[in-house]
Design a protein around this motif. Structure first.
Motif, PDB file in Angstrom:
ATOM      1  N   TYR A 122      33.309  50.703  45.311  1.00 44.26           N
ATOM      2  CA  TYR A 122      34.165  49.532  45.468  1.00 44.26           C
ATOM      3  C   TYR A 122      35.346  49.924  46.333  1.00 44.26           C
ATOM      4  O   TYR A 122      36.108  50.820  45.979  1.00 44.26           O
ATOM      5  N   SER A 123      35.502  49.252  47.466  1.00 47.87           N
ATOM      6  CA  SER A 123      36.609  49.566  48.358  1.00 47.87           C
ATOM      7  C   SER A 123      37.578  48.389  48.429  1.00 47.87           C
ATOM      8  O   SER A 123      37.259  47.347  48.999  1.00 47.87           O
ATOM      9  N   ALA A 124      38.759  48.570  47.846  1.00 47.78           N
ATOM     10  CA  ALA A 124      39.714  47.463  47.751  1.00 47.78           C
ATOM     11  C   ALA A 124      40.801  47.570  48.804  1.00 47.78           C
ATOM     12  O   ALA A 124      41.376  48.634  48.997  1.00 47.78           O
ATOM     13  N   ASP A 125      41.089  46.461  49.480  1.00 53.57           N
ATOM     14  CA  ASP A 125      42.208  46.463  50.421  1.00 53.57           C
ATOM     15  C   ASP A 125      43.384  45.660  49.898  1.00 53.57           C
ATOM     16  O   ASP A 125      44.435  45.613  50.513  1.00 53.57           O
ATOM     17  N   SER A 126      43.204  45.009  48.754  1.00 50.41           N
ATOM     18  CA  SER A 126      44.358  44.330  48.168  1.00 50.41           C
ATOM     19  C   SER A 126      44.268  44.340  46.647  1.00 50.41           C
ATOM     20  O   SER A 126      43.176  44.297  46.075  1.00 50.41           O
ATOM     21  N   VAL A 127      45.415  44.422  46.034  1.00 50.68           N
ATOM     22  CA  VAL A 127      45.509  44.467  44.580  1.00 50.68           C
ATOM     23  C   VAL A 127      46.485  43.393  44.143  1.00 50.68           C
ATOM     24  O   VAL A 127      47.586  43.297  44.680  1.00 50.68           O
ATOM     25  N   ASN A 149      63.409  41.433  29.347  1.00 43.19           N
ATOM     26  CA  ASN A 149      63.404  40.047  28.889  1.00 43.19           C
ATOM     27  C   ASN A 149      62.163  39.266  29.340  1.00 43.19           C
ATOM     28  O   ASN A 149      62.067  38.072  29.101  1.00 43.19           O
ATOM     29  N   TYR A 150      61.235  39.963  29.973  1.00 40.56           N
ATOM     30  CA  TYR A 150      59.972  39.323  30.348  1.00 40.56           C
ATOM     31  C   TYR A 150      58.953  39.648  29.268  1.00 40.56           C
ATOM     32  O   TYR A 150      58.661  40.811  29.015  1.00 40.56           O
ATOM     33  N   SER A 151      58.423  38.619  28.635  1.00 39.55           N
ATOM     34  CA  SER A 151      57.432  38.837  27.588  1.00 39.55           C
ATOM     35  C   SER A 151      56.075  38.288  28.020  1.00 39.55           C
ATOM     36  O   SER A 151      55.883  37.082  28.126  1.00 39.55           O
ATOM     37  N   ALA A 152      55.132  39.188  28.283  1.00 40.67           N
ATOM     38  CA  ALA A 152      53.831  38.773  28.823  1.00 40.67           C
ATOM     39  C   ALA A 152      52.767  38.755  27.747  1.00 40.67           C
ATOM     40  O   ALA A 152      52.645  39.693  26.972  1.00 40.67           O
ATOM     41  N   ASP A 153      51.981  37.675  27.690  1.00 40.85           N
ATOM     42  CA  ASP A 153      50.859  37.637  26.764  1.00 40.85           C
ATOM     43  C   ASP A 153      49.526  37.772  27.489  1.00 40.85           C
ATOM     44  O   ASP A 153      48.482  37.831  26.874  1.00 40.85           O
ATOM     45  N   SER A 154      49.568  37.788  28.805  1.00 39.07           N
ATOM     46  CA  SER A 154      48.321  38.025  29.524  1.00 39.07           C
ATOM     47  C   SER A 154      48.588  38.771  30.820  1.00 39.07           C
ATOM     48  O   SER A 154      49.633  38.608  31.455  1.00 39.07           O
ATOM     49  N   VAL A 155      47.640  39.612  31.168  1.00 36.37           N
ATOM     50  CA  VAL A 155      47.744  40.431  32.380  1.00 36.37           C
ATOM     51  C   VAL A 155      46.477  40.224  33.187  1.00 36.37           C
ATOM     52  O   VAL A 155      45.372  40.320  32.643  1.00 36.37           O
ATOM     53  N   GLU A 156      46.641  39.926  34.441  1.00 37.15           N
ATOM     54  CA  GLU A 156      45.497  39.652  35.286  1.00 37.15           C
ATOM     55  C   GLU A 156      45.505  40.619  36.458  1.00 37.15           C
ATOM     56  O   GLU A 156      46.513  40.753  37.142  1.00 37.15           O
ATOM     57  N   LEU A 157      44.393  41.286  36.663  1.00 32.09           N
ATOM     58  CA  LEU A 157      44.329  42.285  37.727  1.00 32.09           C
ATOM     59  C   LEU A 157      43.117  41.989  38.595  1.00 32.09           C
ATOM     60  O   LEU A 157      41.982  41.987  38.107  1.00 32.09           O
ATOM     61  N   VAL A 158      43.359  41.701  39.854  1.00 34.54           N
ATOM     62  CA  VAL A 158      42.267  41.340  40.765  1.00 34.54           C
ATOM     63  C   VAL A 158      42.316  42.212  42.012  1.00 34.54           C
ATOM     64  O   VAL A 158      43.357  42.312  42.676  1.00 34.54           O
ATOM     65  N   PHE A 159      41.197  42.835  42.310  1.00 36.87           N
ATOM     66  CA  PHE A 159      41.061  43.606  43.548  1.00 36.87           C
ATOM     67  C   PHE A 159      40.275  42.777  44.547  1.00 36.87           C
ATOM     68  O   PHE A 159      39.407  42.007  44.166  1.00 36.87           O
ATOM     69  N   ARG A 160      40.572  42.968  45.808  1.00 40.67           N
ATOM     70  CA  ARG A 160      39.769  42.299  46.824  1.00 40.67           C
ATOM     71  C   ARG A 160      39.354  43.319  47.870  1.00 40.67           C
ATOM     72  O   ARG A 160      40.141  44.174  48.255  1.00 40.67           O
ATOM     73  N   GLY A 161      38.126  43.239  48.303  1.00 41.05           N
ATOM     74  CA  GLY A 161      37.642  44.202  49.286  1.00 41.05           C
ATOM     75  C   GLY A 161      36.151  44.061  49.499  1.00 41.05           C
ATOM     76  O   GLY A 161      35.644  42.949  49.512  1.00 41.05           O
ATOM     77  N   HIS A 162      35.492  45.176  49.655  1.00 41.52           N
ATOM     78  CA  HIS A 162      34.046  45.079  49.870  1.00 41.52           C
ATOM     79  C   HIS A 162      33.336  46.226  49.171  1.00 41.52           C
ATOM     80  O   HIS A 162      33.940  47.237  48.825  1.00 41.52           O
ATOM     81  N   LEU A 163      32.036  46.036  48.989  1.00 49.74           N
ATOM     82  CA  LEU A 163      31.212  47.047  48.339  1.00 49.74           C
ATOM     83  C   LEU A 163      30.578  47.940  49.401  1.00 49.74           C
ATOM     84  O   LEU A 163      29.940  47.446  50.320  1.00 49.74           O
ATOM     85  N   GLU A 164      30.761  49.245  49.250  1.00 48.51           N
ATOM     86  CA  GLU A 164      30.094  50.155  50.189  1.00 48.51           C
ATOM     87  C   GLU A 164      28.701  50.454  49.672  1.00 48.51           C
ATOM     88  O   GLU A 164      28.528  50.887  48.534  1.00 48.51           O
ATOM     89  N   LYS A 165      27.729  50.214  50.541  1.00 45.98           N
ATOM     90  CA  LYS A 165      26.353  50.389  50.057  1.00 45.98           C
ATOM     91  C   LYS A 165      25.990  51.867  50.013  1.00 45.98           C
ATOM     92  O   LYS A 165      26.486  52.690  50.782  1.00 45.98           O
ATOM     93  N   GLY A 166      25.125  52.186  49.082  1.00 45.00           N
ATOM     94  CA  GLY A 166      24.590  53.550  49.004  1.00 45.00           C
ATOM     95  C   GLY A 166      25.533  54.577  48.413  1.00 45.00           C
ATOM     96  O   GLY A 166      25.183  55.723  48.245  1.00 45.00           O
ATOM     97  N   LYS A 167      26.734  54.126  48.116  1.00 50.43           N
ATOM     98  CA  LYS A 167      27.723  55.058  47.589  1.00 50.43           C
ATOM     99  C   LYS A 167      27.987  54.709  46.130  1.00 50.43           C
ATOM    100  O   LYS A 167      28.541  53.646  45.826  1.00 50.43           O
ATOM    101  N   THR A 168      27.584  55.576  45.225  1.00 50.56           N
ATOM    102  CA  THR A 168      27.714  55.212  43.818  1.00 50.56           C
ATOM    103  C   THR A 168      28.994  55.735  43.183  1.00 50.56           C
ATOM    104  O   THR A 168      29.585  55.107  42.335  1.00 50.56           O
ATOM    105  N   LYS A 169      29.411  56.912  43.609  1.00 57.26           N
ATOM    106  CA  LYS A 169      30.711  57.396  43.116  1.00 57.26           C
ATOM    107  C   LYS A 169      31.369  58.320  44.133  1.00 57.26           C
ATOM    108  O   LYS A 169      30.763  59.238  44.624  1.00 57.26           O
TER     109      LYS A 169
END
Lengths: 145, 145
Positions: free
Chosen positions: B126-131, A125-145
């Motif tokens: 990208y290193s995420a600690d929260s979603v 019974n929940y009808s969603a018209d938008s989905v929001e996805l947010v990550f929080r953290g930090h960028l590791e330098k020098g690491k591409t994948k």
DNA sequence: AATTTGATTTAGAATAATTCTAAACTATAT
DNA sequence: ATATAGTTTAGAATTATTCTAAATCAAATT
């Protein structure tokens, strides 16, 4: 880049028109600023950048223009943790990554259909018209994948 | 419910202690208010509810207490679209659903490991600690599944 | 038991992003 | 040409939250 590309100019006036709003120099300029440097600026940053090319524009107008662009669907608001609202002209499905160290926000493209899949966790019974996805953290330098 | 259950009281003082903070009547009361009615109240709503049982408490203290609870990990802040911050004592992994019609926010439990899977869309550096996952839409009445 | 220490609470002022207001301006339709 | 309606603008107002400084409180030490 100084002005709106023909393509974007067309998209802008079409979208505004469709929402019953006029195409104005201020709206074109604000839209162009957003397309030019896609780093999720706040209204204040948009104001500063716009003012350098259109010195008479006011803060109120920047808010008005941003609202018009959001209303007609060309721009999305991005809100992270009660920080000032940021503006994003990326219309393809994507998530956001918020770096705790720099405060910067990055777009993260998500695979086709993933957002659709996410809504499956909702009860029927929940009808969603938008989905929001947010990550929080930090960028590791020098690491591409 | 009038007071904190023994279990919750223990969890509270442990968590505060661990963060180098004291257990105070105000913090106990605010925590109890949050546990009592888990409908994601704003600071203002927490203030109103708390004041009815502890009339001398101030708004500043409510903010202080909420911050202490967040810092020590017992409560999460929930931010939806620049609306006032809401407070949520649900520590198990869940998403949020924001009803456009009523403005209410609902917890949506997510299957074990789903949040973990989501971070896989991130590039390697990208290193995420929260979603954070937020749906927006409306509730269809009479339809349970 | 009295005193020092440091944390906490409190009222009210300050801050800051955003919205509102009303007047001036602009463009389109009449 | 004129009327109409939308837009821009400066500045005031709003509002959630943070800050400030004094008062209170509780724990630790003498």
């Amino acid at each position: 880049m100084k002005t709106l590309k023909q393509m974007d100019r067309g998209a802008l006036s079409d979208a505004l028109d469709h929402a019953g709003q006029r195409t104005t120099p201020q709206r074109e300029m604000v839209f162009s600023i957003l397309l030019d440097e896609r780093n999720h600026p706040t209204a204040d940053e948009v104001y500063t950048r716009t003012k350098s090319r259109m010195p008479t524009i006011s803060m109120a107008t920047v808010y008005n223009c941003l609202e018009a662009l959001v209303t007609c669907g060309l721009v999305k608001q991005v809100n992270i943790e009660r920080e000032p609202t940021r503006y994003c002209p990326n219309l393809s499905p994507h998530a956001h990554f918020h770096c705790r160290e720099t405060g910067r926000v990055y777009d993260v493209p998500v695979p086709e259909g993933m957002m659709k899949d996410l809504v499956k966790v909702l009860p029927g019974n929940y009808s969603a018209d938008s989905v929001e996805l947010v990550f929080r953290g930090h960028l590791e330098k020098g690491k591409t994948k």
